[in-house]
Design an enzyme around this catalytic site. Structure first.
Site, PDB file in Angstrom:
ATOM      1  N   TRP A   1       0.852  -1.202   0.000  1.00  0.00           N
ATOM      2  CA  TRP A   1       0.000   0.000   0.000  1.00  0.00           C
ATOM      3  C   TRP A   1       0.877   1.238   0.000  1.00  0.00           C
ATOM      4  O   TRP A   1       2.080   1.136   0.310  1.00  0.00           O
ATOM      5  CB  TRP A   1      -0.922  -0.001   1.236  1.00  0.00           C
ATOM      6  CG  TRP A   1      -2.214   0.724   0.954  1.00  0.00           C
ATOM      7  CD1 TRP A   1      -2.579   1.956   1.408  1.00  0.00           C
ATOM      8  CD2 TRP A   1      -3.285   0.262   0.130  1.00  0.00           C
ATOM      9  NE1 TRP A   1      -3.817   2.288   0.902  1.00  0.00           N
ATOM     10  CE2 TRP A   1      -4.265   1.273   0.116  1.00  0.00           C
ATOM     11  CE3 TRP A   1      -3.499  -0.893  -0.618  1.00  0.00           C
ATOM     12  CZ2 TRP A   1      -5.451   1.163  -0.614  1.00  0.00           C
ATOM     13  CZ3 TRP A   1      -4.681  -1.010  -1.344  1.00  0.00           C
ATOM     14  CH2 TRP A   1      -5.643   0.006  -1.325  1.00  0.00           C
TER      15      TRP A   1
ATOM     16  N   ASP B   1       0.380  10.884  -0.229  1.00  0.00           N
ATOM     17  CA  ASP B   1      -0.676  11.897  -0.212  1.00  0.00           C
ATOM     18  C   ASP B   1      -2.034  11.261   0.054  1.00  0.00           C
ATOM     19  O   ASP B   1      -2.150  10.041   0.159  1.00  0.00           O
ATOM     20  CB  ASP B   1      -0.691  12.657  -1.546  1.00  0.00           C
ATOM     21  CG  ASP B   1      -1.205  11.789  -2.694  1.00  0.00           C
ATOM     22  OD1 ASP B   1      -1.017  10.545  -2.656  1.00  0.00           O
ATOM     23  OD2 ASP B   1      -1.793  12.333  -3.635  1.00  0.00           O
TER      24      ASP B   1
ATOM     25  N   GLU C   1      -3.147   8.403  -1.941  1.00  0.00           N
ATOM     26  CA  GLU C   1      -2.382   7.170  -1.732  1.00  0.00           C
ATOM     27  C   GLU C   1      -1.503   6.817  -2.925  1.00  0.00           C
ATOM     28  O   GLU C   1      -1.224   5.663  -3.186  1.00  0.00           O
ATOM     29  CB  GLU C   1      -3.338   5.994  -1.430  1.00  0.00           C
ATOM     30  CG  GLU C   1      -4.447   6.360  -0.491  1.00  0.00           C
ATOM     31  CD  GLU C   1      -5.297   5.177  -0.048  1.00  0.00           C
ATOM     32  OE1 GLU C   1      -6.151   4.736  -0.826  1.00  0.00           O
ATOM     33  OE2 GLU C   1      -5.101   4.717   1.077  1.00  0.00           O
ATOM     34  N   GLU C   2      -1.093   7.844  -3.651  1.00  0.00           N
ATOM     35  CA  GLU C   2      -0.342   7.585  -4.877  1.00  0.00           C
ATOM     36  C   GLU C   2       1.033   8.227  -4.882  1.00  0.00           C
ATOM     37  O   GLU C   2       1.968   7.674  -5.450  1.00  0.00           O
ATOM     38  CB  GLU C   2      -1.126   8.153  -6.083  1.00  0.00           C
ATOM     39  CG  GLU C   2      -2.455   7.491  -6.296  1.00  0.00           C
ATOM     40  CD  GLU C   2      -3.291   8.198  -7.355  1.00  0.00           C
ATOM     41  OE1 GLU C   2      -4.133   7.531  -7.962  1.00  0.00           O
ATOM     42  OE2 GLU C   2      -3.106   9.404  -7.570  1.00  0.00           O
TER      43      GLU C   2
ATOM     44  N   GLU D   1     -18.328   6.969  -5.353  1.00  0.00           N
ATOM     45  CA  GLU D   1     -17.101   7.765  -5.311  1.00  0.00           C
ATOM     46  C   GLU D   1     -17.037   8.725  -6.509  1.00  0.00           C
ATOM     47  O   GLU D   1     -16.711   9.888  -6.371  1.00  0.00           O
ATOM     48  CB  GLU D   1     -15.898   6.818  -5.334  1.00  0.00           C
ATOM     49  CG  GLU D   1     -14.548   7.500  -5.246  1.00  0.00           C
ATOM     50  CD  GLU D   1     -13.417   6.477  -5.318  1.00  0.00           C
ATOM     51  OE1 GLU D   1     -13.182   5.914  -6.409  1.00  0.00           O
ATOM     52  OE2 GLU D   1     -12.773   6.224  -4.278  1.00  0.00           O
TER      53      GLU D   1
HETATM   54  C1  NOJ Z   1      -5.306   3.853  -6.797  1.00  0.00           C
HETATM   55  C2  NOJ Z   1      -6.109   5.051  -6.441  1.00  0.00           C
HETATM   56  O1  NOJ Z   1      -5.764   6.153  -7.176  1.00  0.00           O
HETATM   57  C3  NOJ Z   1      -5.991   5.296  -4.994  1.00  0.00           C
HETATM   58  O2  NOJ Z   1      -6.534   6.509  -4.635  1.00  0.00           O
HETATM   59  C4  NOJ Z   1      -6.617   4.156  -4.299  1.00  0.00           C
HETATM   60  O3  NOJ Z   1      -6.669   4.361  -2.941  1.00  0.00           O
HETATM   61  C5  NOJ Z   1      -5.864   2.891  -4.622  1.00  0.00           C
HETATM   62  N1  NOJ Z   1      -5.686   2.726  -6.040  1.00  0.00           N
HETATM   63  C6  NOJ Z   1      -6.536   1.678  -4.063  1.00  0.00           C
HETATM   64  O4  NOJ Z   1      -7.824   1.528  -4.521  1.00  0.00           O
HETATM   65  C1  NOJ Z   2      -9.257   6.156  -2.490  1.00  0.00           C
HETATM   66  C2  NOJ Z   2      -8.974   7.574  -2.183  1.00  0.00           C
HETATM   67  O1  NOJ Z   2      -7.992   8.036  -3.071  1.00  0.00           O
HETATM   68  C3  NOJ Z   2      -8.518   7.735  -0.759  1.00  0.00           C
HETATM   69  O2  NOJ Z   2      -8.348   9.086  -0.470  1.00  0.00           O
HETATM   70  C4  NOJ Z   2      -9.522   7.136   0.180  1.00  0.00           C
HETATM   71  O3  NOJ Z   2      -9.032   7.211   1.495  1.00  0.00           O
HETATM   72  C5  NOJ Z   2      -9.816   5.707  -0.171  1.00  0.00           C
HETATM   73  N1  NOJ Z   2     -10.150   5.577  -1.560  1.00  0.00           N
HETATM   74  C6  NOJ Z   2     -10.959   5.153   0.650  1.00  0.00           C
HETATM   75  O4  NOJ Z   2     -12.119   5.875   0.422  1.00  0.00           O
END
Ligand code: NOJ
Ligand code: NOJ
Length: 627
Positions: free
Chosen positions: A147, A203, A206-207, A429
């Site tokens: 992750w 960030d 999560e990227e 979303e």
């Molecule tokens: C890529 C997405 O851009 C990110 O935001 C997300 O949390 C992860 N994949 C996992 O779903």
């Molecule tokens: C992906 C999003 O990019 C992230 O900000 C969020 O925490 C997770 N999904 C779960 O909603």
């Protein structure tokens, strides 16, 4: 010819009357639509919270499921960020008198006290590092998969939420509870921020690994509020006082003269135009603040200029925005380069634009004036072509015209969202860039929370009576006392003490002392190969490659093929471990021997050299990947 003039004038004024009547009716419609959707959204969020949420089976008490979707994407986890933002919304509900929510907030506090103690791939509580873990299973256990970690916004957001609750408790006979139960949870989070704010992390999307505007903005707020609430309860937070000015100083480097840059200190190449910045501005909104550029308040020149740049970046890329005039709202997403689910608008991002503008309107009304400078002139002219640089005081028609234009523009974003919400009112979303249909995770808790906070901000912006502001407006977090930027930025850190918040209900004996051990192994690898570490404990993945700890090759050179691992391990324990090599095709090669290590005593620091392990790979070497 002469005769026509009065007719023309009459027609004009008639049109003006008709138009304003229309817009009043329209506003009333919008208010009704928002009220209806807000009810659905509040329930939608509650449905995703354990133990009784209709769509959250198996989630422990107070645990927020990000979305009930278990497949494509699987969001059946709890994220620290999503949960804190959701409970911030619920605490704000409590503040407006909805006391039925209190038991759920108590559940949340307990769940977070427990989760703080769960050691995880980011680390443990004892070192503080584990607080940066972004997500857990809904039964409060660790998630070991790969992750983007750590994510350092989580502890700050949770502290902000729990401080808001603490403030309410202090006013409502809850001082003992606040001091004994809530404060120890907050203290861990504040200590984390004071210790780690200057280290890079992932960030909010999560990227991107780097320094993120959103993260630092909420970290600054958390330390400012933390210092104040500590003082109010007779405690102290030394790290809060010393580090908050440093964070504010660093935050200034995200402004490039035209817009806020979402991530810096990163290898990821993008424009940096990203709703990260809008979300950062609304998460640090203070109704008592002046329009301070330093803290990027919603009404600040910088934040308004940024809002325009951000919104405009989506005008030409989504089909559903085609033909919408440059003066009107459009659908917006995370950032223009997004490819996740093909890169679509997100409900929570579009709503955040409206929320920033509603926040700004509250601020102008409270200040009784607004200023336009060259920084935000383009923003103003795009929504009100006659706008000019200058000061506008309340009570003048220019002030009314400008704030009305901002209100109309803000409402436009809500209308876009409402247009693309399915008849059921459920919020996913994303919504399709092509035709606006709902996409990705359904019933996203954060989407619901963002609708409720947008509605609250609009209500506060449309409530003109200053005397009626509380409890309609969210409380101040003290921005005014914390917006002067030091002349020299200091990148420092205060080492924290982290202790299980037993008052809040975490298990006795949880979160014991760990030592951060640095494993270093020389292992020559081909391009595409990776080194992992596994062993006989949960922290090491119990010999299962799928749960093994991934190594870091950041310091790998041809002279020293170094892979390293920083792992928090229970002090004074003995472990068995070995390194693994994963080939580019996914297959595993194991070291031919098991190794053993005696974890040193509590308090040992890797810097002293006594928690550093030096190894060299013993076992099969891999094969170069083809192509
Ligand atoms: C890529 C997405 O851009 C990110 O935001 C997300 O949390 C992860 N994949 C996992 O779903
Ligand atoms: C992906 C999003 O990019 C992230 O900000 C969020 O925490 C997770 N999904 C779960 O909603």
């Amino acid at each position: 010819m002469l005769l026509k003039i009065p007719v023309f004038l009459f027609a004009t004024s008639f049109n003006v009357v008709a138009a304003s009547l229309n817009s009043q009716l329209h506003r009333r419609d919008l208010a009704a639509t928002i009220a209806a959707e807000r009810t659905i959204a509040l329930q939608g969020a509650l449905d995703n919270i354990g133990p009784n949420g209709a769509k959250a089976p198996g989630a422990y008490a107070g645990v927020v499921v990000a979305s009930p979707s278990t497949d494509d994407p699987n969001y059946y986890y709890t994220w620290i960020r999503d949960s804190a933002l959701t409970f911030k919304m619920l605490v704000d509900e409590l503040l407006t008198g909805n006391t039925s929510i209190k038991p759920l907030i108590e559940d949340y506090v307990k769940s977070q006290a427990i989760i703080q103690t769960v050691s995880n791939p980011s680390g443990s509580l004892s070192s503080g590092r584990g607080l940066g873990e972004p997500k857990f299973y809904v039964n409060e256990t660790r998630f070991n998969g790969p992750w983007g970690r750590p994510q350092r916004d989580g502890p700050a957001l949770r502290a902000i939420t729990l401080i808001a609750y603490t403030r309410w408790l202090l006013k409502n006979d809850g001082t003992a509870e606040a001091k004994a139960d809530i404060w120890p949870v907050i203290r861990n989070d504040l200590n984390y921020v004071a210790q780690f704010w200057n280290q890079t992390g992932f960030d909010l999307w999560e990227e991107v690994s780097g320094s993120s505007f959103f993260t630092l903005a909420v970290q600054h707020r958390a330390l400012v509020e933390g210092a104040a609430i500590a003082k109010q309860m007779g405690f102290s937070c030394a790290g809060c006082d010393s580090q908050s000015p440093n964070i504010l100083c660093f935050l200034q480097s995200f402004w490039n003269g035209k817009h806020i840059v979402a991530n810096i200190n990163t290898a990821v190449q993008r424009t940096g135009i990203d709703s990260n910045t809008i979300l950062g501005s609304i998460a640090t909104f203070d109704p008592d603040a002046y329009c301070m550029d330093a803290t990027f308040q919603p009404c600040s020149h910088r934040a308004l200029a940024n809002l325009k740049v951000y919104v405009d970046s989506f005008r030409d890329i989504y089909d559903i925005n085609a033909g919408i005039p440059a003066s009107s709202a459009v659908a917006t997403g995370r950032y223009a380069e997004d490819i996740y689910f093909n890169g679509n608008p997100w409900y929570l991002c579009t709503l955040a634009v409206a929320e920033q503008l509603y926040g700004a309107i509250q601020q102008w009304l409270a200040r009784h004036n607004l200023f336009i400078t060259e920084v935000d002139l383009a923003f103003w002219q795009s929504i009100y072509p006659q706008a000019k640089i200058g000061q506008y005081n309340s009570g003048t028609s220019s002030f009314d015209n400008l704030t009305s234009a901002a209100m109309r523009f803000a409402d436009g974003f809500v209308e876009i969202v409402d247009k693309y919400v399915p008849v059921s009112g459920s919020l996913s979303e994303q919504y399709s860039r092509e035709n606006g249909t709902a996409l990705s995770a359904h019933d996203l808790t954060w989407s619901y929370a963002s609708y409720v906070t947008m509605a609250a901000a609009r209500r506060a912006a449309t409530t003109v009576l200053a005397s009626a502001r509380e409890p309609i407006q969210v409380p101040s977090w003290g921005e005014r006392s914390a917006n002067s930027v030091p002349s020299v930025c200091v990148a420092s850190s205060v080492a924290g003490n982290y202790t299980p918040a037993t008052g809040a209900g975490t298990l006795a004996g949880a979160g014991g002392c760990t030592v951060t051990v640095l494993f270093r192994v020389n292992a020559t690898t081909y391009y595409g190969e990776n080194i992992y570490l596994t062993g006989n404990t949960t922290d090491l993945g119990n010999w299962s490659p799928a749960e093994a700890v991934p190594g870091n090759a950041a310091n790998y050179t041809s002279e020293r093929p170094l892979w390293y691992f920083e792992i928090d391990l229970p002090a004074s324990t003995a472990i068995s471990y070995k390194y693994l090599r994963q080939e580019s095709n996914g297959s595993w090669l194991y070291e031919s021997q098991n190794r053993t290590y005696a974890v040193p005593v509590c308090g040992t620091q890797a810097e002293t050299g006594s928690a550093i392990v030096e190894d060299a790979w013993v076992g099969p070497t891999g094969t170069p990947s083809k192509g």
